[in-house]
Design an enzyme around this catalytic site. Structure first.
Site, PDB file in Angstrom:
ATOM      1  N   ARG A 224       6.877  -5.335   3.345  1.00 25.44           N
ATOM      2  CA  ARG A 224       5.890  -6.201   3.119  1.00 25.44           C
ATOM      3  C   ARG A 224       5.274  -6.371   1.944  1.00 25.44           C
ATOM      4  NH1 ARG A 224      -0.655  -4.441   4.913  1.00 25.44           N
ATOM      5  NH2 ARG A 224      -0.663  -2.749   4.056  1.00 25.44           N
TER       6      ARG A 224
ATOM      7  N   GLU B 125      -5.478 -11.281   7.581  1.00 24.80           N
ATOM      8  CA  GLU B 125      -6.078  -9.781   8.154  1.00 24.80           C
ATOM      9  C   GLU B 125      -7.243 -10.660   7.537  1.00 24.80           C
ATOM     10  OE1 GLU B 125      -4.158  -7.361   5.749  1.00 24.80           O
ATOM     11  OE2 GLU B 125      -3.651  -8.960   4.261  1.00 24.80           O
TER      12      GLU B 125
ATOM     13  N   HIS C 258       0.970  -1.090   0.322  1.00 25.15           N
ATOM     14  CA  HIS C 258       0.044   0.078  -0.061  1.00 25.15           C
ATOM     15  C   HIS C 258       1.084   1.208  -0.533  1.00 25.15           C
ATOM     16  CE1 HIS C 258      -3.321  -2.387   0.481  1.00 25.15           C
ATOM     17  NE2 HIS C 258      -3.229  -2.548   1.146  1.00 25.15           N
TER      18      HIS C 258
ATOM     19  N   ASP D 234      -8.207  -4.732   8.216  1.00 22.13           N
ATOM     20  CA  ASP D 234      -9.235  -6.134   6.833  1.00 22.13           C
ATOM     21  C   ASP D 234     -10.037  -6.700   7.542  1.00 22.13           C
ATOM     22  OD1 ASP D 234      -7.994  -4.842   4.352  1.00 22.13           O
ATOM     23  OD2 ASP D 234      -6.136  -5.664   5.096  1.00 22.13           O
TER      24      ASP D 234
END
Length: 265
Positions: free
Chosen positions: A72, A148, A47, A174
């Protein structure tokens, strides 16, 4: 001599590790956070507001300080995971792992044969870690699949039994969305209860548990509850929250009303 993983150093010393989260394309921000006392700095390639070309420079910036470089991954693609490890990542946080099969694929992607499927080409990894990196990488690389989603939660026992994992990383926002609950801000009690269950089951499997938190207060709570690694917000969240707090402190009751304004995650 192989460079150690500071997250493991912290946890084995008996304290909770603290992770920073970078979403902005700034080597300077990554470097500052690495000097701020965090055990790891995670470059968010899922993200984060940057492309692949920026990742290695940001990992180099983290390496200038004391923190271990984590990433990530943008996906569960083993080729992408391998490239990020070659670039020097010491920890791999893998998004939305919901099944044992997915956990096995991403875990094996992080290790060289016979333990895994990672292709040989550690390029910068050897520069950062040391000359014995290829032989000893499995001693320092940490694999953190993210639980998640409701599906991941339901399958956590199978996920946690996957060989090679260091721990599981909870994404509460999430997870809340997958349950039809509000994401962001204070965790709904149902999510708090689910995280407690993930924490208990991960430790029962001999794994560590990490969690992304809304702020330092939430991170302190989960550290006290036994989480092994906590992440208090992100660089953008720290900047936005800190800036607003300073304005409010200076202006007092004359400060602008921020109710309903956007927040950073």
């Amino acid at each position: 001599m192989l460079r150690t993983n500071r997250v493991d150093d912290a946890i084995t010393s008996g304290r909770t590790a603290v992770n920073a989260w970078v979403t902005m394309e700034s080597t300077y921000v990554a470097e500052i956070l690495s000097y701020a006392g965090f055990d790891a700095v995670t470059i968010d390639a899922q993200h984060g507001m940057f492309g692949r070309d920026a990742i290695m420079a940001m990992l180099q910036a983290v390496s200038a300080g004391q923190a271990s470089p984590f990433v990530r991954s943008p996906s569960q693609d083993p080729r992408e995971i391998g490239w990020l490890l070659d670039a020097g990542a010491y920890g791999m946080i893998i998004p939305d792992v919901a099944t044992r099969e997915q956990a096995e694929i991403v875990s094996r992607a992080c290790f060289y044969p016979p333990a895994g499927t990672r292709s040989l080409g550690p390029t910068r990894g050897t520069l950062y870690a040391g000359a014995t990196y290829y032989q000893d990488a499995d001693k320092v690389i940490q694999v953190w699949p993210q639980i998640e989603s409701k599906e991941g939660y339901d399958n956590m026992e199978d996920i946690m039994s996957t060989p090679g994992l260091y721990g599981v990383f909870v994404g509460p926002n999430d997870l809340a969305l997958s349950m039809g609950l509000k994401a962001g801000g204070t965790m709904p009690q149902q999510i708090v209860d689910m995280v407690h269950t993930i924490l208990e089951r991960s430790h029962a499997h001999g794994l560590k548990m990490a969690i992304y938190c809304a702020d330092a207060d939430e991170a302190r709570y989960w550290a006290a509850e036994g989480a092994d690694l906590v992440n208090p917000s992100s660089d953008s969240g720290l900047l936005l929250t800190g800036g607003r707090e300073q304005v409010a402190h200076i202006l007092g009751d004359k400060a602008p009303d921020r109710t309903g304004e956007p927040k950073a995650y």
